[in-house]
Scaffold this motif. Structure first.
Motif, PDB file in Angstrom:
ATOM      1  N   GLN A  46       0.828  -1.211   0.000  1.00 36.79           N
ATOM      2  CA  GLN A  46       0.000   0.000   0.000  1.00 36.79           C
ATOM      3  C   GLN A  46       0.857   1.254   0.000  1.00 36.79           C
ATOM      4  OE1 GLN A  46      -2.483  -0.720   3.360  1.00 36.79           O
ATOM      5  NE2 GLN A  46      -4.165  -1.517   2.132  1.00 36.79           N
ATOM      6  N   ASP A  47       1.948   1.199   0.788  1.00 37.09           N
ATOM      7  CA  ASP A  47       2.838   2.356   0.802  1.00 37.09           C
ATOM      8  C   ASP A  47       3.403   2.619  -0.577  1.00 37.09           C
ATOM      9  OD1 ASP A  47       2.449   2.942   3.359  1.00 37.09           O
ATOM     10  OD2 ASP A  47       4.316   2.090   4.124  1.00 37.09           O
ATOM     11  N   ARG A  50       0.907   4.139  -2.818  1.00 30.00           N
ATOM     12  CA  ARG A  50       0.734   5.586  -2.581  1.00 30.00           C
ATOM     13  C   ARG A  50       1.837   6.377  -3.264  1.00 30.00           C
ATOM     14  NH1 ARG A  50      -2.605   7.305   1.581  1.00 30.00           N
ATOM     15  NH2 ARG A  50      -1.337   9.138   1.914  1.00 30.00           N
ATOM     16  N   VAL A  51       3.069   5.859  -3.143  1.00 32.05           N
ATOM     17  CA  VAL A  51       4.176   6.573  -3.774  1.00 32.05           C
ATOM     18  C   VAL A  51       3.992   6.586  -5.290  1.00 32.05           C
ATOM     19  CG1 VAL A  51       6.653   6.534  -4.178  1.00 32.05           C
ATOM     20  CG2 VAL A  51       5.761   6.039  -1.913  1.00 32.05           C
ATOM     21  N   GLU A  53       1.269   6.228  -7.087  1.00 32.43           N
ATOM     22  CA  GLU A  53       0.155   7.084  -7.521  1.00 32.43           C
ATOM     23  C   GLU A  53       0.581   8.549  -7.548  1.00 32.43           C
ATOM     24  OE1 GLU A  53      -3.546   4.447  -5.774  1.00 32.43           O
ATOM     25  OE2 GLU A  53      -2.894   6.261  -4.730  1.00 32.43           O
ATOM     26  N   THR A  54       1.307   8.938  -6.494  1.00 35.20           N
ATOM     27  CA  THR A  54       1.773  10.314  -6.453  1.00 35.20           C
ATOM     28  C   THR A  54       2.690  10.603  -7.632  1.00 35.20           C
ATOM     29  OG1 THR A  54       1.780   9.998  -4.070  1.00 35.20           O
ATOM     30  CG2 THR A  54       2.723  12.032  -4.897  1.00 35.20           C
ATOM     31  N   ASP A  57       0.728  11.012 -10.864  1.00 39.44           N
ATOM     32  CA  ASP A  57       0.106  12.320 -11.024  1.00 39.44           C
ATOM     33  C   ASP A  57       1.156  13.407 -11.205  1.00 39.44           C
ATOM     34  OD1 ASP A  57      -2.442  11.449 -11.040  1.00 39.44           O
ATOM     35  OD2 ASP A  57      -2.832  11.777  -8.923  1.00 39.44           O
ATOM     36  N   TYR A  58       2.339  13.201 -10.604  1.00 41.52           N
ATOM     37  CA  TYR A  58       3.406  14.184 -10.798  1.00 41.52           C
ATOM     38  C   TYR A  58       3.873  14.178 -12.251  1.00 41.52           C
ATOM     39  CZ  TYR A  58       8.042  16.254 -10.541  1.00 41.52           C
ATOM     40  OH  TYR A  58       9.151  17.038 -10.768  1.00 41.52           O
ATOM     41  N   ARG A  61       1.551  15.943 -14.873  1.00 41.34           N
ATOM     42  CA  ARG A  61       1.248  17.370 -14.721  1.00 41.34           C
ATOM     43  C   ARG A  61       0.886  17.956 -16.077  1.00 41.34           C
ATOM     44  NH1 ARG A  61       6.176  17.073 -13.031  1.00 41.34           N
ATOM     45  NH2 ARG A  61       6.999  18.807 -14.194  1.00 41.34           N
ATOM     46  N   PRO A  62      -0.165  18.781 -16.123  1.00 43.42           N
ATOM     47  CA  PRO A  62      -0.562  19.322 -17.424  1.00 43.42           C
ATOM     48  C   PRO A  62       0.559  20.066 -18.144  1.00 43.42           C
ATOM     49  CG  PRO A  62      -2.151  19.912 -15.731  1.00 43.42           C
ATOM     50  CD  PRO A  62      -1.041  19.222 -15.035  1.00 43.42           C
ATOM     51  N   LYS A 102     -10.978   9.947 -13.736  1.00 45.99           N
ATOM     52  CA  LYS A 102     -10.167   8.739 -13.619  1.00 45.99           C
ATOM     53  C   LYS A 102     -11.106   7.581 -13.294  1.00 45.99           C
ATOM     54  CE  LYS A 102      -5.715   9.614 -11.678  1.00 45.99           C
ATOM     55  NZ  LYS A 102      -5.065   9.638 -10.383  1.00 45.99           N
ATOM     56  N   PHE A 105     -12.498   6.272  -9.207  1.00 44.83           N
ATOM     57  CA  PHE A 105     -11.810   7.065  -8.192  1.00 44.83           C
ATOM     58  C   PHE A 105     -12.419   6.847  -6.816  1.00 44.83           C
ATOM     59  CE2 PHE A 105     -10.394  10.162  -5.510  1.00 44.83           C
ATOM     60  CZ  PHE A 105     -11.483  10.904  -5.083  1.00 44.83           C
ATOM     61  N   ARG A 108     -11.469   2.640  -4.506  1.00 42.55           N
ATOM     62  CA  ARG A 108     -10.212   2.176  -5.035  1.00 42.55           C
ATOM     63  C   ARG A 108      -9.695   1.085  -4.108  1.00 42.55           C
ATOM     64  NH1 ARG A 108      -6.064   6.751  -5.899  1.00 42.55           N
ATOM     65  NH2 ARG A 108      -7.244   7.304  -7.718  1.00 42.55           N
ATOM     66  N   ALA A 141      12.164  -0.247  -3.881  1.00 42.99           N
ATOM     67  CA  ALA A 141      12.968   0.118  -5.035  1.00 42.99           C
ATOM     68  C   ALA A 141      12.820  -0.953  -6.106  1.00 42.99           C
ATOM     69  CB  ALA A 141      14.427   0.221  -4.619  1.00 42.99           C
TER      70      ALA A 141
ATOM     71  N   LEU B  92      -4.351  13.863  -7.766  1.00 48.12           N
ATOM     72  CA  LEU B  92      -3.835  14.262  -6.458  1.00 48.12           C
ATOM     73  C   LEU B  92      -3.325  15.694  -6.485  1.00 48.12           C
ATOM     74  CD1 LEU B  92      -1.765  11.141  -5.437  1.00 48.12           C
ATOM     75  CD2 LEU B  92      -3.798  12.017  -4.325  1.00 48.12           C
ATOM     76  N   ARG B  95      -0.728  15.037  -0.900  1.00 43.77           N
ATOM     77  CA  ARG B  95      -0.762  13.735  -0.240  1.00 43.77           C
ATOM     78  C   ARG B  95       0.423  13.629   0.706  1.00 43.77           C
ATOM     79  NH1 ARG B  95      -1.508   8.041  -3.227  1.00 43.77           N
ATOM     80  NH2 ARG B  95      -3.601   8.280  -2.429  1.00 43.77           N
ATOM     81  N   PRO B 175       1.966  17.093  -5.807  1.00 40.96           N
ATOM     82  CA  PRO B 175       2.457  16.673  -7.133  1.00 40.96           C
ATOM     83  C   PRO B 175       2.314  17.765  -8.192  1.00 40.96           C
ATOM     84  CG  PRO B 175       1.021  15.008  -6.195  1.00 40.96           C
ATOM     85  CD  PRO B 175       0.916  16.208  -5.328  1.00 40.96           C
ATOM     86  N   GLN B 176       1.335  18.662  -8.022  1.00 43.32           N
ATOM     87  CA  GLN B 176       1.128  19.677  -9.051  1.00 43.32           C
ATOM     88  C   GLN B 176       1.992  20.915  -8.799  1.00 43.32           C
ATOM     89  OE1 GLN B 176      -0.714  18.854 -11.595  1.00 43.32           O
ATOM     90  NE2 GLN B 176      -1.426  16.961 -10.679  1.00 43.32           N
TER      91      GLN B 176
END
Lengths: 169, 591
Positions: A46-47, A50-51, A53-54, A57-58, A61-62, A102, A105, A108, A141, B92, B95, B175-176
């Motif tokens: 799960q950890d 989370r990483v 997913e972040t 999304d990073y 970025r648009p 998404k 959402f 999940r 890793a 996100l 977070r 993240p943004q």
């Protein structure tokens, strides 16, 4: 002293009971250890989810996507004027360029919920008794191979266009 | 007793005094036995109680209850992480991640020199001398680096030096980056919200149960930010703000204040960029206020479009003098006052409405109170006290009263959307229920102007874009309407500074059925060669709104509609309008 039959019987009953008790207790300890391992693996998984997913999304970025699209796609945004000119050729509704939401959402789940097959009862029994340990998932890793591949890919990208990513300024 | 011989007690019959002694002894033994048996039963019952009744059963009940599945209840105790903040599509925005922080136990390090060398190789931003000095201190604990990235932690584990240890900490990630900085806000190192929704929903986020979903859309947010920054850069402004809002619900789809900041790295040095111009800044908005004076006139006085206002002479009250920027020097109809943005005309409108009615109207659309939005960075509008007659006249074209840009936008949305009051909102419905707070401000049916007035205003605002001061915001197929506003900022000594402007444009589209309102405001723009030295809203803000709308079309999948010029919203207004040379503007396509 003469051993009576009743004594022998009760002693052996006690011995048998003790043996089973010991065995059960061992089984419980095994199962608990097993459960602990699974839970540790689960929480580590799960950890890392989370990483990841972040990170996803990073990386989406648009401004970054816009830069990448400009560098690679050689396409331009359609101007509304060009759409108006021959709007009779268009279908009634234009599908959005990106999916509006998404998928899934709201819910999940950590593990994909598979609907049970029709005769699931037998399977569940066998699952609980003799489950092999899950393969180790605790490594946050990536493996060396994966890292190597990713680095090569990254270097390729960077050598092609030095300004990928960035702030979009 | 007819027990089988196997269990029959062997008995000897005794008689006499011996017998009674034995009876007493046996009685005592039985008594002691019973006492022990009771004690054991007590212990057994207590064991059952502790293990089963108090221990296992509640846990089993928790695991099988439907709303708290296994995933919500990590058995291994982890520090509760602060809740996520996501946008309307689940992307996100903030977070908390468990990160490892590296510390050293110098007592266990045998070769500080080698360890320091290896660490500097893995973490190039550490300084060798610094690390070496830390590793040689006489202590058992020293931080080397907080919040490592996972791959760095992996690399350090690979070094295999004893005495280097990790501690899990929570680290807030955005993240943004700066994209949503003012709205989402930021936290301090202990995870307390210090700005934006991080601050206003601090308690809810600290509970960390479920993500807080905002109404923002990062794609639109990016478009708004890109075009705002481009406009600020082109006209060398000192800052600005941009909003995209749903006119019917008040949901804020994008909200940008510039300059912005990186929420990961907030220092007091950049306190100017921490300032939220949208909700905390109050400005005299200028001509966009003519929307409200016109709407008030139509609503309260119920006049026709042909009502004229003499704009030939400046209005003089005491030492004040109200003049026109785009002077027409003739008698103007209501659509012409808006189209040519006549201050004189607007002032005469306000005079006709009357001070009290005009004040009430401004209060109805929410321009006299603190803007209602889920942020703590909010300002009260600056309203002159006492309110003199002159204030009514100047307020009609947006001077002498300072409000936040966001409440101006929501007031315009309320006038345009059919007349129902909307409040700006940043949080999606249904996400705020854990803390007991419920949102009650949304979709409350309060009518501020009639359907008819709203329709008239849509026609007039469409005319401003199709024929007036904001042609550069006219996007084919979407019937954009809106109003420019170029305000002079207060100067040093009481008056206004003609050089320091605040140029804004509020655009609404599509005008036949309004869906979105887009606002761009640039603070202190300077004219460029391309704009012939002008820094007015028509040159600065209107093109930026045009670009934003153009970019919104593919993102939202909007379909442009080819509209006959006769069916354009502005068509019915044209008979009331003369062009700059005084010729009647009847035929379309003169441009």
């Amino acid at each position: 002293m003469k051993l009576r039959l009743s004594t022998i019987l009760s002693l052996s009953a006690a011995a048998v009971a003790g043996f089973f008790l010991f065995q059960t207790s061992q089984n419980v300890q095994d199962a608990e250890g097993h459960l602990r391992n699974i839970q540790t693996a689960l929480s580590k998984e799960q950890d890392s989810m989370r990483v990841l997913e972040t990170e996803w999304d990073y990386l989406n970025r648009p401004d970054r996507l816009e830069d990448l699209a400009q560098q690679h796609l050689k396409m331009k945004a359609q101007s509304p004027a060009s759409l108006v000119n021959d709007s009779s050729d268009l279908p009634e509704t234009g599908a959005p360029a990106l999916p509006k939401r998404k998928p899934e959402f709201q819910i999940r789940p950590a593990v994909a919920v598979v609907p049970p097959p029709p005769q699931a009862d037998v399977k569940v029994e066998s699952l609980q008794t003799d489950l092999p340990m899950p393969s180790p998932v605790n490594n946050n890793a990536p493996s060396n191979d994966m890292r190597q591949q990713f680095n090569t890919l990254l270097n390729d990208l960077v050598s092609q266009e030095p300004s990928s990513g960035g702030d979009g300024q | 007793m007819s027990l089988p011989p196997l269990f029959r007690r062997p008995s000897t019959t005794l008689i006499g005094s011996r017998r009674s002694t034995l009876d007493v002894a046996r009685g005592r033994l039985v008594f002691v036995g019973i006492v022990f048996a009771l004690a054991y039963i007590l212990v057994a019952a207590r064991v059952m109680d502790l293990t089963l009744i108090q221990g296992e059963l509640p846990r089993l009940a928790r695991m099988t209850s439907p709303d708290q599945g296994v995933t919500n209840e990590p058995v291994i105790a982890v520090a509760k992480l602060r809740g996520d903040v996501v946008d309307r599509n689940g992307v996100l925005l903030a977070r908390s991640l468990k990160t490892a922080s590296l510390y050293a136990d110098p007592a266990l390090i045998t070769d500080p020199d080698q360890v320091a060398k290896d660490l500097v190789r893995v973490l190039p931003d550490l300084k060798y001398g610094d690390v070496l000095q830390k590793l040689q201190r006489k202590t058992r604990f020293i931080w080397l680096r907080r919040n490592l990235a996972p791959q760095d932690q992996y690399a350090i584990l690979n070094l295999g030096h004893p005495g280097l240890n990790f501690q899990d900490e929570a680290h807030r990630i955005y993240p943004q980056g700066p994209l949503t900085a003012h709205m989402v806000g930021f936290t301090d190192i202990d995870g307390h919200g210090l700005g934006g929704v991080e601050r206003s929903f601090d308690d809810l986020l600290a509970m960390g149960n479920r993500p807080l979903q905002l109404t923002l859309d990062v794609r639109l947010q990016h478009i708004a930010r890109r075009e705002l920054k481009a406009a600020i850069r082109e006209f060398s402004g000192i800052g600005g703000a941009a909003v995209i809002m749903d006119v019917n619900t008040g949901e804020i789809l994008a909200a940008v204040s510039a300059p912005d900041f990186d929420p990961h790295n907030v220092t007091q040095k950049n306190s100017d960029s921490l300032f939220n111009r949208l909700t905390l800044g109050v400005y005299e908005m200028g001509s966009t206020f003519k929307i409200f004076s016109t709407a008030a006139l139509l609503e309260i006085k119920n006049v026709g479009m042909g009502q004229t206002f003499d704009a030939r002479e400046p209005i003089k009250i005491g030492r004040f003098s109200i003049t026109d920027y785009h002077g027409q020097n003739r008698v103007l109809t209501i659509p012409e006052v808006m189209m040519y943005s006549s201050n004189i005309g607007a002032a005469k409108m306000a005079e006709m409405i009357g001070t009290q009615s005009f004040k009430n109207f401004l209060k109805d659309v929410g321009l006299m109170d603190t803007v209602q939005v889920e942020l703590q960075e909010r300002s009260r509008p600056l309203i002159p006290n006492p309110w003199r007659e002159i204030t009514t006249l100047t307020a009609s074209y947006g001077h002498g009263i300072a409000v936040t840009p966001l409440q101006t936008v929501s007031a315009v949305a309320s006038v345009i959307n059919g007349g129902m009051l909307v409040h700006p909102t940043l949080v999606m419905d249904g996400t705020v229920n854990d803390s007991g707070k419920t949102k009650n401000t949304k979709r409350n049916a309060v009518r501020v102007v009639s359907e008819k007035t709203s329709h008239r205003m849509r026609q007039i605002l469409r005319l401003v874009v199709s024929d007036g001061t904001a042609k550069s915001a006219d996007i084919a197929g979407f019937q954009v309407g809106g109003k420019t506003g170029t305000a002079e900022k207060p100067g040093g000594h009481g008056g206004y500074d003609r050089k320091r402007l605040l140029s804004s444009f509020i655009g609404v589209f599509p005008m036949n059925k309004p869906q979105y309102v887009v606002m761009v405001m640039v603070d202190e723009p300077k004219g460029t060669k391309a704009s012939y030295g002008y820094a007015t809203a028509g040159w600065v803000a209107a093109p930026a709104v045009g670009k934003i709308i153009t970019a919104m079309v593919p993102v939202l999948g909007l379909v442009p509609q080819d509209i006959d010029p006769e069916k354009d919203m502005a068509a019915q207004m044209r008979p009331y309008v003369k062009d700059k040379t005084g010729k009647q503007l009847v035929s379309v396509g003169v441009e």
